[in-house]
Design an enzyme around this catalytic site. Structure first.
Site, PDB file in Angstrom:
ATOM      1  NE  ARG A   1      -9.820  27.932  24.010  1.00 20.12           N
ATOM      2  CZ  ARG A   1      -9.967  28.730  22.964  1.00 20.12           C
ATOM      3  NH1 ARG A   1     -10.397  28.214  21.820  1.00 20.12           N
ATOM      4  NH2 ARG A   1      -9.686  30.013  23.049  1.00 20.12           N
TER       5      ARG A   1
ATOM      6  CB  CYS B   1      -6.101  29.143  24.179  1.00 19.02           C
ATOM      7  SG  CYS B   1      -5.953  29.526  25.940  1.00 19.02           S
TER       8      CYS B   1
ATOM      9  CG  ASP C   1     -13.316  30.371  24.627  1.00 19.23           C
ATOM     10  OD1 ASP C   1     -13.289  29.893  25.782  1.00 19.23           O
ATOM     11  OD2 ASP C   1     -12.984  31.536  24.360  1.00 19.23           O
TER      12      ASP C   1
END
Ligand code: 4NP
Length: 149
Positions: free
Chosen positions: A9, A3, A120
């Site tokens: 994440r 990420c 996000d």
């Protein structure tokens, strides 16, 4: 698992897949990285750690690092969370073989109309972290089944 910051994440995707690989006795090396260097050396975001822990996934040993070209030599599959990660990772690819390794992780869910990007959660509330958990739990279920075949 890649990420932007490697604190929300991708550490969760990493922790989930590590857990499932170990649970099912599959031989695979799982790791994660960020395309940015903002958080290198730091632990995952506390909100992600707590969301994971409340679902039985321990992220406490993970530390952020930045994606590097040599990752293309060490891994067969590189899962990215969103299209921006895809651009940043494939920009470092040396050839078509490298590019073929990079996949949007939610493409594993495979249904038409499924969202393509893991949002996000960094600037949002708890609901965002729960949503990310749900998406990545489902995607890693598909990945683990593919690793078994
Ligand atoms: P991640 O989330 O890419 O899921 O780890 C982010 C974490 C930190 C920042 C952005 C995204 N940041 O700008 O610091």
């Amino acid at each position: 698992m890649v990420c932007l910051g490697n604190i929300c994440r991708s550490p969760l995707a990493d922790g989930l897949l590590r857990h499932k690989v170990q649970r099912d006795g599959i031989k695979a090396t799982v790791d994660s990285a960020g395309t940015a260097n903002y958080h290198v050396g730091g632990p995952p975001d506390e909100r992600m750690t707590e969301t994971a822990m409340s679902n039985g996934i321990d992220l406490s040993s993970l530390r952020a690092r930045q994606f590097e070209v040599s990752d293309y030599d060490h891994f067969d599959l590189i899962y990215v969370m969103d299209k921006s990660n895809y651009q940043n990772v494939t920009r470092l690819a040396r050839d078509e073989n490298d590019i073929q390794k990079v996949k949007l992780i939610l493409d594993e869910l495979g249904h038409p109309n499924t969202i393509q990007e893991v949002p996000d959660p960094y600037y949002g509330g708890q609901a965002g972290f729960n949503h990310v958990f749900d998406l990545l739990d489902r995607a890693t279920d598909v990945i683990i089944e593919k690793l078994k075949t």
